[in-house]
Enzyme design. Structure first.
Site, PDB file in Angstrom:
ATOM      1  N   ALA A 105      -5.732   7.380  14.397  1.00 61.22           N
ATOM      2  CA  ALA A 105      -4.500   7.745  13.476  1.00 61.22           C
ATOM      3  C   ALA A 105      -3.358   7.745  14.531  1.00 61.22           C
ATOM      4  CB  ALA A 105      -4.823   9.038  12.549  1.00 61.22           C
ATOM      5  N   VAL A 165      -1.662   7.105   3.025  1.00 61.92           N
ATOM      6  CA  VAL A 165      -0.814   6.715   4.182  1.00 61.92           C
ATOM      7  C   VAL A 165       0.508   6.173   3.821  1.00 61.92           C
ATOM      8  CG1 VAL A 165      -0.883   5.020   6.254  1.00 61.92           C
ATOM      9  CG2 VAL A 165      -2.767   6.289   5.492  1.00 61.92           C
ATOM     10  N   ASP A 194     -17.719   4.012   9.390  1.00 60.02           N
ATOM     11  CA  ASP A 194     -16.208   4.150   9.755  1.00 60.02           C
ATOM     12  C   ASP A 194     -16.155   4.256  11.466  1.00 60.02           C
ATOM     13  OD1 ASP A 194     -13.396   4.948   9.025  1.00 60.02           O
ATOM     14  OD2 ASP A 194     -14.197   6.660  10.403  1.00 60.02           O
ATOM     15  N   VAL A 211      -7.502   3.432  15.346  1.00 67.73           N
ATOM     16  CA  VAL A 211      -8.454   4.227  15.802  1.00 67.73           C
ATOM     17  C   VAL A 211      -7.769   5.548  16.198  1.00 67.73           C
ATOM     18  CG1 VAL A 211     -10.051   4.465  18.088  1.00 67.73           C
ATOM     19  CG2 VAL A 211      -9.620   2.477  16.849  1.00 67.73           C
ATOM     20  N   GLY A 258       0.989  -1.265   0.021  1.00 65.06           N
ATOM     21  CA  GLY A 258      -0.052  -0.186  -0.068  1.00 65.06           C
ATOM     22  C   GLY A 258       0.927   1.231   0.054  1.00 65.06           C
ATOM     23  N   VAL A 259       0.831   2.270  -1.078  1.00 61.67           N
ATOM     24  CA  VAL A 259       1.581   3.237  -1.021  1.00 61.67           C
ATOM     25  C   VAL A 259       0.569   4.369  -1.622  1.00 61.67           C
ATOM     26  CG1 VAL A 259       3.756   2.274  -1.675  1.00 61.67           C
ATOM     27  CG2 VAL A 259       2.335   2.606  -3.631  1.00 61.67           C
ATOM     28  N   LYS A 301     -14.498   1.649  14.410  1.00 62.05           N
ATOM     29  CA  LYS A 301     -13.463   1.955  15.659  1.00 62.05           C
ATOM     30  C   LYS A 301     -14.090   1.731  16.804  1.00 62.05           C
ATOM     31  CE  LYS A 301     -11.764   5.696  12.646  1.00 62.05           C
ATOM     32  NZ  LYS A 301     -12.031   7.357  12.481  1.00 62.05           N
TER      33      LYS A 301
END
Length: 371
Positions: free
Chosen positions: A156, A17, A227, A154, A13-14, A231
């Site tokens: 960030a 984030v 979302d 949760v 994953g690029v 969390k």
């Protein structure tokens, strides 16, 4: 100079984030290489949805240029079992850094962990899916002698999960968790109903949030509350509640029922102004009580009640006073009494989410050094 301990890193994953993570990783790599004894963090795989680059001899990729290398790669795209075999054959400890939101990859975590490959990720879907997957992830880590950290699922980069774990592990009793867990919903309701009055129509504020990049490309992905529910599922499980899934407790969607069948986000945004009156009535009702509306999640541990939705707060309440797109999480515990332990700050964004991931990677490295 002592020989460097070598730890192999695979990054999947690029995107937002992942791009923010790479320079933080490069900084960490340089810092650990200069310490005594040094640690050689060796990047051996970078992978995105349709391309990958790996070092067959495990001799390392440059994180500062790996994006260009990845984009130019013509190598065959291996399936994940082949990748797993490559990682398992590395001549040392391996950490998989998953910077995606891919549930499919999350379902592969048990397989990785059983084979001794540690996992660091902000992928909340993996930890909020079925209870069976949650259990299998941590069981696999125990079996494989590997480690799994997911702080950034949760809040960030905020120390939400680590704080909660420390409260529990030091013998405190958590009675309630309450807060604003979505930067999008925080920004939206701080603008829609600010303390002191004012605010625009709901549809106008949603459009503003979308235009500023605070929402997902399709705002329905934020307004449906899922979302936040993911969390809350993670937090509830950490305090010992066996929550089956993010849809197994009340979650209030702010998508008008008449617009649930919209075929696209653009159609939804076009029709949303026709339903502003519904939110205005709720807003007026709160104003008459001298309160403001906020979109929150809460967990009552004793009653095992978990819920997500709109709540009314006095203007001097910490949740009402939140600014911008910040998150706020209140931990009510026996030790802290009636005044909760409050964690507040930016709970979204590439840089701070990547910081949470990098912090978790540091924790894993320290644990691996001790093995």
């Amino acid at each position: 100079m002592a020989d460097a301990q070598r730890i192999y890193i695979a990054i999947v994953g690029v995107g937002g984030v992942g791009k923010a993570f790479l320079p933080q990783f490069a900084h960490l790599q340089k810092r650990l290489d200069s310490q005594q004894p040094p640690v050689d963090l060796r990047l051996i795989l970078a992978r995105k949805s349709n391309k990958q680059v790996l070092t067959e001899r495990y001799n390392g990729l440059d994180p500062n240029s790996v994006l260009d290398t990845l984009n130019e790669s013509k190598k065959p795209y291996l399936d994940f079992d082949e990748i797993l075999g490559f990682l398992e054959s590395a001549p040392g400890k391996v950490v998989l850094v998953d910077n995606t939101a891919d549930l499919g990859l999350g379902k592969q975590y048990p397989k990785c962990l059983k084979r001794g490959i540690s996992v660091v990720t902000p992928n909340k879907k993996a930890f909020s899916d079925t209870w069976k997957l949650w259990e299998s992830i941590f069981d696999a880590a125990a079996q494989g002698g590997s480690h799994v950290f997911h702080e950034a699922t949760v809040g960030a980069g905020l120390p939400v999960l680590s704080t909660l774990k420390e409260l529990i592990e030091t013998g405190d009793e958590v009675t309630k968790i309450e807060g604003v867990f979505s930067g999008t919903m925080s920004f939206l309701f701080n603008a829609f109903m600010p303390v002191g009055g004012g605010g625009g129509k709901f549809s106008a504020e949603v459009k503003k949030a979308k235009d500023l990049g605070y929402t997902e490309p399709d705002p329905r992905d934020d307004l449906n509350g899922l979302d936040v529910a993911r969390k809350l599922t993670i937090l509830a499980r950490l305090v010992g509640l066996q929550i089956e899934s993010p849809t197994s407790f009340p979650v209030q969607s702010l998508i008008p029922s008449a617009l649930e069948s919209c075929s696209s986000g653009d159609e939804f945004m076009e029709k949303l102004p026709n339903h502003d009156d519904e939110m205005e009535k709720i807003k007026d009702g709160a104003a008459k009580e001298g309160k403001v509306l906020r979109f929150v999640g809460s967990i009552d541990v004793a009653s095992k009640a978990v819920k997500v939705g709109l709540e009314k707060f006095d203007s001097d309440h910490p949740i009402a006073a939140l600014k911008g797109s910040d998150n706020i999480i209140n931990f009510y515990t026996k030790r802290y009494g009636s005044n909760p332990l409050i964690i507040q700050g930016a709970g979204a964004g590439g840089d701070v989410t990547a910081m949470g991931v990098t912090g978790d990677l540091i924790k894993v490295i320290r644990l691996l050094q001790g093995q």
